[in-house]
Design a protein around this motif. Structure first.
Motif, PDB file in Angstrom:
ATOM      1  N   THR A 213     -16.192  27.321 -36.297  1.00  0.00           N
ATOM      2  CA  THR A 213     -16.862  26.097 -36.737  1.00  0.00           C
ATOM      3  C   THR A 213     -18.346  26.220 -36.423  1.00  0.00           C
ATOM      4  OG1 THR A 213     -14.853  24.806 -36.325  1.00  0.00           O
ATOM      5  CG2 THR A 213     -16.915  23.588 -36.574  1.00  0.00           C
ATOM      6  N   GLU A 214     -19.145  26.350 -37.463  1.00  0.00           N
ATOM      7  CA  GLU A 214     -20.587  26.566 -37.292  1.00  0.00           C
ATOM      8  C   GLU A 214     -21.329  25.240 -37.197  1.00  0.00           C
ATOM      9  OE1 GLU A 214     -21.241  30.831 -39.569  1.00  0.00           O
ATOM     10  OE2 GLU A 214     -21.633  28.971 -40.668  1.00  0.00           O
ATOM     11  N   ASN A 215     -21.930  25.008 -36.041  1.00  0.00           N
ATOM     12  CA  ASN A 215     -22.760  23.812 -35.879  1.00  0.00           C
ATOM     13  C   ASN A 215     -24.062  23.979 -36.647  1.00  0.00           C
ATOM     14  OD1 ASN A 215     -20.957  22.437 -34.081  1.00  0.00           O
ATOM     15  ND2 ASN A 215     -21.604  23.852 -32.458  1.00  0.00           N
ATOM     16  N   ILE A 219     -21.022  21.078 -44.059  1.00  0.00           N
ATOM     17  CA  ILE A 219     -19.567  21.210 -44.098  1.00  0.00           C
ATOM     18  C   ILE A 219     -19.223  22.032 -45.333  1.00  0.00           C
ATOM     19  CG2 ILE A 219     -17.385  19.979 -44.417  1.00  0.00           C
ATOM     20  CD1 ILE A 219     -18.659  17.630 -42.867  1.00  0.00           C
ATOM     21  N   ASP A 292     -14.761  25.266 -43.555  1.00  0.00           N
ATOM     22  CA  ASP A 292     -14.207  24.122 -42.832  1.00  0.00           C
ATOM     23  C   ASP A 292     -12.980  23.476 -43.467  1.00  0.00           C
ATOM     24  OD1 ASP A 292     -16.294  23.994 -40.737  1.00  0.00           O
ATOM     25  OD2 ASP A 292     -17.614  23.529 -42.415  1.00  0.00           O
ATOM     26  N   SER A 360     -18.272  14.938 -37.589  1.00  0.00           N
ATOM     27  CA  SER A 360     -19.036  15.918 -36.812  1.00  0.00           C
ATOM     28  C   SER A 360     -18.302  17.248 -36.827  1.00  0.00           C
ATOM     29  CB  SER A 360     -19.221  15.431 -35.374  1.00  0.00           C
ATOM     30  OG  SER A 360     -17.971  15.446 -34.693  1.00  0.00           O
ATOM     31  N   LYS A 361     -19.026  18.319 -36.508  1.00  0.00           N
ATOM     32  CA  LYS A 361     -18.386  19.626 -36.444  1.00  0.00           C
ATOM     33  C   LYS A 361     -17.365  19.676 -35.289  1.00  0.00           C
ATOM     34  CE  LYS A 361     -19.993  21.815 -39.958  1.00  0.00           C
ATOM     35  NZ  LYS A 361     -20.416  23.198 -40.027  1.00  0.00           N
ATOM     36  N   LEU A 364     -14.220  18.262 -36.734  1.00  0.00           N
ATOM     37  CA  LEU A 364     -13.612  19.241 -37.628  1.00  0.00           C
ATOM     38  C   LEU A 364     -12.899  20.342 -36.840  1.00  0.00           C
ATOM     39  CD1 LEU A 364     -16.249  19.665 -40.486  1.00  0.00           C
ATOM     40  CD2 LEU A 364     -13.867  18.941 -40.738  1.00  0.00           C
TER      41      LEU A 364
END
Length: 394
Positions: A213-215, A219, A292, A360-361, A364
């Motif tokens: 999961t890339e902040n 998305i 995602d 938010s990430k 997710l």
């Protein structure tokens, strides 16, 4: 070692859900002590032309992961000309007919349906030879063709297809159906027929969640699969509204709508949508690891159809945005796999996208973990195969 034959219109190195589904069945039966062979056309799908390794050959026998694969001659085509398409279908049917009549085959045979004509010819010949016929029904034809408006109700092609359908259900020893709706449809016509639910569960052999999961990134929603009429990905690209949302849509695949999708995106107005073409399965999964959400669309609700992408990507840990109606909605909702938008309702879909954009990430990442844990438990291919073996299906 007990022998079993699988007859299919698709098999790797061809790409797509159908080829993957049959390969997983073959491999699992082999793991459970069966000597498995597959009869299929020379590799050509989805390009509609023979792959380089099969050009100039009438038939090929090869071994793929302990599975003996016999590939028969076909005149491949993805032409929109109905006569050329019929010629293409007839070419493999003739090859298959000759093979089944003159070549010795095992006592047990799994026949994939659709294609309906292929399954009709297979079941007809095999019934004359008193084989145990295990009919694997993935979609209900001609009902699906009517719902997709591919044929007209009560037309000659419809009536002929109904004859084929009724014949294969009657003559099959037992039937596997990929959905409860398929089982119900068959049982309503043949109440005494032995039918078993066989979901299109994948075999990833993934023991822990491998998604990233890339902040500080949008998305990333993806579609990966066939770009055909039933999926409606072209219309999805036209009508999805990502303006002002921190969301990207990434598309992988090939099919009849590919050129139109590329043309639509070439004008630069749909900057949040990216088309990447077709990748092999392992490369695709590697590419998707930083995405995602998986979107699973159908152009219209098709009775009996449950897209295998729900299981394929759920088992990797992707939350599902489902946009196809039918039994798939129930599966996504009951297992808390993500979101459901009413099929064909783009207002509802775009509302769901706005809702997703507010996540938010961190939220997710939690969803991915929960989806992975649920699918690992509920969508287990090993357990499904072992249950069917215990029931003496194979």
């Amino acid at each position: 070692m007990e022998e079993i034959l699988i007859i299919s219109n698709y098999y790797p190195p061809e790409k797509g859900a159908a080829a993957n589904r049959i390969e997983q069945l073959a491999l699992k039966l082999n793991e459970n002590g069966y000597k498995v062979s597959v009869v299929c056309p020379l590799g050509n799908y989805p390009e509609g032309r023979l792959f380089d390794e099969y050009k100039g050959k009438f038939s090929v026998t090869e071994i793929r992961e302990n599975i003996t694969v016999k590939r028969l001659w076909v005149y491949p085509s993805v032409s929109k000309n109905i006569l050329i398409r019929l010629l293409s279908v007839a070419s493999f049917i003739i090859s298959l007919f000759i093979y089944l009549v003159f070549i010795k085959s095992p006592k047990k045979v799994i026949v994939q349906s659709p294609p309906l004509l292929l399954s009709f010819v297979s079941v007809w010949v095999l019934s004359l030879k008193n084989k145990k016929i295990i009919l694997n029904v993935s979609d209900l034809w001609p009902l699906a063709a009517i719902e997709l408006k591919a044929i007209k109700e009560q037309s000659i092609s419809h009536r002929v297809s109904l004859f084929f359908e009724q014949f294969i259900y009657k003559k099959a020893t037992l039937i596997l159906g990929q959905s409860k709706e398929i089982i119900h449809h068959i049982k309503s016509n043949y109440p005494t027929k032995n039918c078993y639910l066989y979901r299109n569960f994948p075999e990833h052999k993934v023991s822990e969640l491998a998604l990233i999961t890339e902040n500080h990134q949008p998305i990333k929603i993806f579609y990966a699969g066939l770009l055909g009429i039933a999926q409606g990905v072209l219309e999805l690209c036209e009508r999805i509204n990502l303006d002002g949302l921190a969301i990207e849509l990434h598309i992988y695949g090939d099919g009849s709508e590919k050129n139109q999708i590329e043309h639509l995106l070439s004008n630069g107005k749909k900057t949040a949508i990216h088309f990447h073409g077709m990748l092999n399965r392992s490369e695709l999964h590697q590419r998707l690891s930083a995405y995602d959400i998986a979107i699973v669309p159908l152009k219209t609700r098709i009775y009996g159809s449950v897209p295998s992408k729900i299981f394929e990507y759920g088992c990797l840990g992707f939350p599902i945005l489902y946009f196809g109606g039918g039994e798939g909605e129930t599966i996504v909702n009951e297992n808390h796999l993500g979101w459901v938008a009413s099929v064909g309702n783009y207002e509802d879909l775009n509302a769901k996208l706005r809702m997703i954009s507010e996540l938010s990430k961190t939220e997710l990442a939690i969803m991915k973990k929960n989806v992975f844990i649920c699918c690992e438990k509920e969508f287990n291919l090993d357990q499904q195969i072992k249950y069917l073996i215990e029931k003496e299906v194979f």
